[in-house]
Design a protein around this motif. Structure first.
Motif, PDB file in Angstrom:
ATOM      1  N   VAL A 101       0.864  -1.182   0.000  1.00 35.38           N
ATOM      2  CA  VAL A 101       0.000   0.000   0.000  1.00 35.38           C
ATOM      3  C   VAL A 101       0.905   1.239   0.000  1.00 35.38           C
ATOM      4  O   VAL A 101       2.009   1.196   0.535  1.00 35.38           O
ATOM      5  N   GLN A 102       0.429   2.326  -0.627  1.00 40.32           N
ATOM      6  CA  GLN A 102       1.185   3.591  -0.604  1.00 40.32           C
ATOM      7  C   GLN A 102       0.710   4.396   0.597  1.00 40.32           C
ATOM      8  O   GLN A 102      -0.408   4.900   0.592  1.00 40.32           O
ATOM      9  N   HIS A 103       1.586   4.533   1.612  1.00 38.38           N
ATOM     10  CA  HIS A 103       1.106   5.195   2.836  1.00 38.38           C
ATOM     11  C   HIS A 103       0.995   6.705   2.666  1.00 38.38           C
ATOM     12  O   HIS A 103       0.334   7.367   3.472  1.00 38.38           O
ATOM     13  N   ASP A 104       1.602   7.264   1.618  1.00 40.41           N
ATOM     14  CA  ASP A 104       1.598   8.726   1.479  1.00 40.41           C
ATOM     15  C   ASP A 104       0.629   9.230   0.412  1.00 40.41           C
ATOM     16  O   ASP A 104       0.604  10.414   0.104  1.00 40.41           O
ATOM     17  N   ILE A 105      -0.172   8.339  -0.159  1.00 36.12           N
ATOM     18  CA  ILE A 105      -1.104   8.815  -1.186  1.00 36.12           C
ATOM     19  C   ILE A 105      -2.377   9.324  -0.498  1.00 36.12           C
ATOM     20  O   ILE A 105      -2.922   8.668   0.380  1.00 36.12           O
ATOM     21  N   ASP A 106      -2.817  10.518  -0.878  1.00 31.19           N
ATOM     22  CA  ASP A 106      -3.959  11.128  -0.193  1.00 31.19           C
ATOM     23  C   ASP A 106      -4.687  12.070  -1.147  1.00 31.19           C
ATOM     24  O   ASP A 106      -4.315  13.229  -1.288  1.00 31.19           O
ATOM     25  N   ALA A 107      -5.714  11.545  -1.808  1.00 31.73           N
ATOM     26  CA  ALA A 107      -6.530  12.372  -2.703  1.00 31.73           C
ATOM     27  C   ALA A 107      -7.884  12.661  -2.072  1.00 31.73           C
ATOM     28  O   ALA A 107      -8.870  12.889  -2.776  1.00 31.73           O
ATOM     29  N   THR A 108      -7.931  12.653  -0.720  1.00 30.24           N
ATOM     30  CA  THR A 108      -9.174  13.036  -0.028  1.00 30.24           C
ATOM     31  C   THR A 108      -9.411  14.527  -0.265  1.00 30.24           C
ATOM     32  O   THR A 108      -8.434  15.276  -0.393  1.00 30.24           O
ATOM     33  N   PRO A 109     -10.637  15.011  -0.348  1.00 28.96           N
ATOM     34  CA  PRO A 109     -11.876  14.263  -0.175  1.00 28.96           C
ATOM     35  C   PRO A 109     -12.400  13.642  -1.478  1.00 28.96           C
ATOM     36  O   PRO A 109     -13.496  13.101  -1.481  1.00 28.96           O
ATOM     37  N   LEU A 110     -11.621  13.696  -2.540  1.00 30.28           N
ATOM     38  CA  LEU A 110     -12.130  13.184  -3.827  1.00 30.28           C
ATOM     39  C   LEU A 110     -12.204  11.668  -3.826  1.00 30.28           C
ATOM     40  O   LEU A 110     -13.076  11.072  -4.458  1.00 30.28           O
ATOM     41  N   PHE A 111     -11.227  11.030  -3.161  1.00 33.58           N
ATOM     42  CA  PHE A 111     -11.167   9.567  -3.099  1.00 33.58           C
ATOM     43  C   PHE A 111     -10.831   9.180  -1.663  1.00 33.58           C
ATOM     44  O   PHE A 111     -10.219   9.968  -0.942  1.00 33.58           O
ATOM     45  N   PRO A 112     -11.185   7.943  -1.258  1.00 32.13           N
ATOM     46  CA  PRO A 112     -10.847   7.533   0.117  1.00 32.13           C
ATOM     47  C   PRO A 112      -9.334   7.585   0.359  1.00 32.13           C
ATOM     48  O   PRO A 112      -8.546   7.373  -0.569  1.00 32.13           O
ATOM     49  N   ARG A 113      -8.971   7.875   1.610  1.00 30.70           N
ATOM     50  CA  ARG A 113      -7.563   7.933   2.012  1.00 30.70           C
ATOM     51  C   ARG A 113      -6.852   6.637   1.606  1.00 30.70           C
ATOM     52  O   ARG A 113      -7.383   5.550   1.801  1.00 30.70           O
ATOM     53  N   HIS A 114      -5.685   6.757   1.005  1.00 26.88           N
ATOM     54  CA  HIS A 114      -4.802   5.658   0.577  1.00 26.88           C
ATOM     55  C   HIS A 114      -5.273   4.941  -0.686  1.00 26.88           C
ATOM     56  O   HIS A 114      -4.569   4.061  -1.178  1.00 26.88           O
ATOM     57  N   GLU A 115      -6.453   5.303  -1.194  1.00 30.06           N
ATOM     58  CA  GLU A 115      -6.885   4.666  -2.453  1.00 30.06           C
ATOM     59  C   GLU A 115      -6.152   5.321  -3.622  1.00 30.06           C
ATOM     60  O   GLU A 115      -5.970   6.534  -3.652  1.00 30.06           O
ATOM     61  N   VAL A 116      -5.715   4.497  -4.581  1.00 30.15           N
ATOM     62  CA  VAL A 116      -5.078   5.054  -5.780  1.00 30.15           C
ATOM     63  C   VAL A 116      -6.197   5.532  -6.703  1.00 30.15           C
ATOM     64  O   VAL A 116      -7.022   4.727  -7.149  1.00 30.15           O
ATOM     65  N   PRO A 117      -6.253   6.841  -6.961  1.00 25.35           N
ATOM     66  CA  PRO A 117      -7.364   7.376  -7.750  1.00 25.35           C
ATOM     67  C   PRO A 117      -7.523   6.649  -9.077  1.00 25.35           C
ATOM     68  O   PRO A 117      -6.542   6.338  -9.755  1.00 25.35           O
ATOM     69  N   LEU A 118      -8.764   6.344  -9.385  1.00 28.67           N
ATOM     70  CA  LEU A 118      -9.193   5.714 -10.637  1.00 28.67           C
ATOM     71  C   LEU A 118      -8.858   4.223 -10.735  1.00 28.67           C
ATOM     72  O   LEU A 118      -9.256   3.574 -11.693  1.00 28.67           O
ATOM     73  N   LEU A 119      -8.146   3.682  -9.753  1.00 31.00           N
ATOM     74  CA  LEU A 119      -7.958   2.224  -9.727  1.00 31.00           C
ATOM     75  C   LEU A 119      -8.901   1.583  -8.705  1.00 31.00           C
ATOM     76  O   LEU A 119      -9.089   0.369  -8.717  1.00 31.00           O
ATOM     77  N   GLY A 120      -9.453   2.394  -7.809  1.00 27.23           N
ATOM     78  CA  GLY A 120     -10.450   1.898  -6.870  1.00 27.23           C
ATOM     79  C   GLY A 120      -9.910   0.954  -5.814  1.00 27.23           C
ATOM     80  O   GLY A 120     -10.662   0.193  -5.219  1.00 27.23           O
ATOM     81  N   GLN A 121      -8.612   0.987  -5.553  1.00 21.93           N
ATOM     82  CA  GLN A 121      -8.061   0.140  -4.494  1.00 21.93           C
ATOM     83  C   GLN A 121      -6.823   0.779  -3.887  1.00 21.93           C
ATOM     84  O   GLN A 121      -6.142   1.584  -4.534  1.00 21.93           O
ATOM     85  N   SER A 122      -6.562   0.394  -2.653  1.00 22.45           N
ATOM     86  CA  SER A 122      -5.378   0.907  -1.957  1.00 22.45           C
ATOM     87  C   SER A 122      -4.308  -0.180  -1.846  1.00 22.45           C
ATOM     88  O   SER A 122      -3.121   0.113  -1.889  1.00 22.45           O
TER      89      SER A 122
END
Ligand code: ADE
Length: 255
Positions: A101-122
């Protein structure tokens, strides 16, 4: 189950982790692309491409994408070191990732915390069969080769008594984790987290996107706390480089 390894991509972040492997390669040819040397040859009977990613997620992603697109590898294995986050996991143990998991990815509030945007999984799972083989190779290395591979003075210096292989979650980010506070935050954010490093989850994302079987193996070099930088380079030379060599040798022999 993934297919047989026909061309192995072997990636590490630091040159010490590959120097011995490159020396052991037969029929070497080096191709330079994007400031990296891709060394192609045969390693204990397996066609292999060895390359240093250098450090961090972007460096690792660029390297792995090139390995897949330009060098036609069938499987990818990343070897390196990591900081322990689980209290059972000690310096000199090995962690083989089941997921990253990527602990530093954060596209909140657009996507859940730690989720890779547009892949739908963390969380990205490693290849089950390759990971099984790699964990087996690591167990065989520690069980049979440790004393012959790591000199007694290094085993004493780093207090390697009976190192073990663990399997589970690894988190990656573009940060060297060296404070107790950050360590605690990561442990709280990811239940079951075993270790932290700086490349594996980027490799995992690229391999997921390309449908490439991959695995990540890490020797624990530190406790991801204030003592982390202590003896780091000596550990890489004396222990981690030998673990990587011995485990990859066992992996090639077992395939
Ligand atoms: N690699 C080895 N130790 C590490 C740490 N403490 N943080 C990030 N990457 C590492």
């Amino acid at each position: 189950m993934s297919q047989q390894i026909t061309r192995l991509g072997l990636v590490s972040a630091l040159h010490q982790e590959q120097a011995g492997l490159i020396e052991a390669m037969q029929g070497k040819q080096t191709v330079t692309r994007g400031m990296r040397d891709y060394v192609c040859g045969s390693l204990w009977g397996i066609e292999t491409v060895c390359v240093l990613s250098r450090i961090g997620k972007v460096a690792a992603a660029a390297t792995v994408a090139t390995l897949i697109e330009r060098f036609g590898v069938s499987h990818i294995v990343f070897t390196g070191v990591a900081g322990a986050v689980d209290s059972d996991v000690q310096i000199g143990d090995i962690v083989v990732a089941d997921a990253l998991v990527q602990h530093d990815i954060d596209a909140t509030p657009l996507f859940p915390r730690h989720e890779v945007p547009l892949l739908g999984q963390s969380h990205f799972a490693t290849d089950v069969h390759l990971t099984e083989m790699l964990a087996g190779a690591a167990n065989d290395f520690l069980g049979h080769d440790l004393d012959a591979s790591v000199p007694a003075q290094d085993r004493d210096r780093f207090r390697l008594s009976s190192p073990r292989v663990y399997r589970g979650l690894i988190a990656s980010g573009d940060q060297f984790i060296h404070t107790a506070q950050r360590h605690r935050e990561l442990k709280a954010a990811f239940p079951g987290l075993l270790a932290v490093e700086m490349e594996g989850a980027a490799v995992a994302q690229v391999c997921f996107e390309f449908g490439m079987p991959f695995s990540v193996i890490r020797t624990i070099s530190d406790g991801a706390n204030e003592a982390s930088p202590h003896d780091f380079m000596q550990f890489i030379d004396g222990v981690a480089a030998r673990y990587a060599f011995g485990t990859v040798k066992r992996l090639c022999a077992a395939r």
